[in-house]
Write an enzyme that holds these catalytic residues in place. Sequence first.
Site, PDB file in Angstrom:
ATOM      1  N   ASP A   1       0.845  -1.195   0.000  1.00 57.57           N
ATOM      2  CA  ASP A   1       0.000   0.000   0.000  1.00 57.57           C
ATOM      3  C   ASP A   1       0.884   1.250   0.000  1.00 57.57           C
ATOM      4  O   ASP A   1       1.696   1.434   0.903  1.00 57.57           O
ATOM      5  CB  ASP A   1      -0.914   0.026   1.223  1.00 57.57           C
TER       6      ASP A   1
ATOM      7  N   ALA B   1       1.392 -12.705  -5.425  1.00 57.49           N
ATOM      8  CA  ALA B   1       1.298 -12.060  -4.113  1.00 57.49           C
ATOM      9  C   ALA B   1       2.319 -10.949  -3.954  1.00 57.49           C
ATOM     10  O   ALA B   1       2.075  -9.960  -3.250  1.00 57.49           O
ATOM     11  CB  ALA B   1       1.487 -13.097  -3.010  1.00 57.49           C
ATOM     12  N   LEU B   2       3.476 -11.096  -4.599  1.00 54.78           N
ATOM     13  CA  LEU B   2       4.564 -10.141  -4.490  1.00 54.78           C
ATOM     14  C   LEU B   2       5.030  -9.736  -5.888  1.00 54.78           C
ATOM     15  O   LEU B   2       4.779 -10.452  -6.860  1.00 54.78           O
ATOM     16  CB  LEU B   2       5.732 -10.756  -3.710  1.00 54.78           C
TER      17      LEU B   2
ATOM     18  N   GLU C   1      -3.482 -14.412  -9.049  1.00 56.94           N
ATOM     19  CA  GLU C   1      -2.592 -13.263  -9.176  1.00 56.94           C
ATOM     20  C   GLU C   1      -1.357 -13.538  -8.327  1.00 56.94           C
ATOM     21  O   GLU C   1      -1.374 -14.396  -7.451  1.00 56.94           O
ATOM     22  CB  GLU C   1      -3.286 -11.977  -8.722  1.00 56.94           C
TER      23      GLU C   1
ATOM     24  N   THR D   1      -4.178 -16.111  -4.619  1.00 61.56           N
ATOM     25  CA  THR D   1      -2.877 -15.449  -4.699  1.00 61.56           C
ATOM     26  C   THR D   1      -1.733 -16.439  -4.505  1.00 61.56           C
ATOM     27  O   THR D   1      -1.944 -17.626  -4.329  1.00 61.56           O
ATOM     28  CB  THR D   1      -2.771 -14.351  -3.629  1.00 61.56           C
TER      29      THR D   1
ATOM     30  N   GLU E   1     -10.196  -9.297   0.305  1.00 62.06           N
ATOM     31  CA  GLU E   1     -10.142 -10.751   0.371  1.00 62.06           C
ATOM     32  C   GLU E   1     -11.166 -11.291   1.365  1.00 62.06           C
ATOM     33  O   GLU E   1     -11.484 -10.653   2.365  1.00 62.06           O
ATOM     34  CB  GLU E   1      -8.738 -11.198   0.794  1.00 62.06           C
TER      35      GLU E   1
END
Length: 569
Positions: free
Chosen positions: A203, A486-487, A484, A443, A288
């Site tokens: 974020d 995660a990192l 998708e 994820t 989520e």
Amino acid sequence: MAITSIQVFNCLRAPNAFPAATTAFSPQNSHKLSAFLRVSLGFRSSVDLNSCGVKGCFVSSSSPSRAWAMVRERAERTEDYPLVGDSVDAVDDQPAVSTTQKFQERDFAGTSYVPVYVMLPLGIINMNCELDDVEGLLNQLKILKSANVDGVMIDCWWGIVEAHAPQVYNWSGYARLFQIVRDLKLKLQVVMSFHECGGNVGDDMHIPLPCWVVEIGQSNPDIYFTNKEGRRNTECLSWGIDKERVLKGRTAVEVYFDYMRSFRVEFDEFFENGIISEIEVGLGPCGELRYPSYPAKHGWRYPGIGEFQCYDKYLMKSLTKAAEARGHSFWARGPDNAGFYNSAPHETGFFCDGGDYDSYYGRFFLKWYSHVLIDHGDRVLALANLAFEGTCIAVKLSGIHWWYKTASHAAELTAGFYNPSNCDGYAPIATMLEKHEAALNFTCVELRTLDQHEDFPEALADPEGLVWQVLNAAWDVCIPVASENALPCHDREGYNKILENAKPRNDPDGRHLSAFTYLRLSPVLMERDNFMEFKRFVKRMHGEAVPDLQVKPNKEHTKLQGTDGQVAN
């Protein structure tokens, strides 16, 4: 004659080689297998055992057949990756040698077409619901288009659109963005983001919940999830108010439905012409379906187990009703020995081996806790289908892979996934999604268990095992599965891992991901070398040929050398 650790591994791979040793280790006698492995390899508990090379082979007496299957599965993996990632110290005093393995990149030419989307930056729409830096965004989208990506994903923030007053919506910035995307002939995945942005990994800006909701929370903080110390989490609203009229005369579920219905009416043309291909419905923190059990802003650090988040008055009232219905009103409480955000399972009385998580009370509490999660998803998705009839809807599930190789799966339990070693916690979620014809977006498909073992061995993580379990839970009920990363991912090794999960090798049913969304558009992705690698990845996801398939050196792995000088298999 004592059986060595080398023989343990060979026994698992080829049990006929040691019939006397394996006869006793049937699923019905799995406790013997557990004891044998622990003693043979010198481990004192299942936690220690799980950190060794026989990954994930905690043997639960309550589920012997599943435990035996896990051992066999792990044994089969060693056929291709002998002792990968293991750190067995000088077994039988045999020296270790380092060998460099090579692998041939898999050719995905002619495989199924998996659409690729790219998440747009978090702050692309400002707090006034205006599109920032239109020219810069347009240029970046054109570059993405040149890589033949199928579309982009965008968060529609509740805290921006309905910021100042109930049912007063401002969609202006999103309307401008959607027009640009349509003009470039790209598609849209849109997230109904009913959570706060800021304070978690990745974020880079802060978007709070709507101002009028925050005002309500100042006088009634029980609208938020709460931990056992009474600390409130303002990331999202507690599911305890799903049916409580505490939001200016509306329940939380009614507020979500009104927001989704307004979006559907506002952007009708984008639905009708197929530009909006999917709506992802936010069901909790970070969008989520989970409890906010590991908030970084409250001091959580990886790989902490997290804390239960059920201590607001509304969820406690639900727990009380459940305990009374069960006939044990004194169970209307949360565990008092479950540790803190950064505890490890073995440091707690609740999550340790043989801990209270598997007691009568523990099973009651955890089933109630996960049932609340599934009921929340059930309620919101029922209304999402009303609002978006005819459009694909999806739900994002987080990949909580740390402590996966322990008996309790503590981090998953605090997040609401009732997935200890003797229970499948993802099948009920998949069944709920199937009821609403919703896709599952999962994820951490780029993470490798080996890397986690090297970087954080204390976490006993197994992202590959978790991905395999969740994908199969969804495929078993025939719902689409998207994913998708995660990192951030920019290297070929990470992309290859995603591809292997997207299109499993030799799957008899030809199953594959329905879509993949890349996290996220950034200046780093736009760097020349990184973008060329990404463009190559898109081609392979689309089933196209690439000209530069190579035999590349894999990471060095340590194998055990026998007394005769031969490398042990």
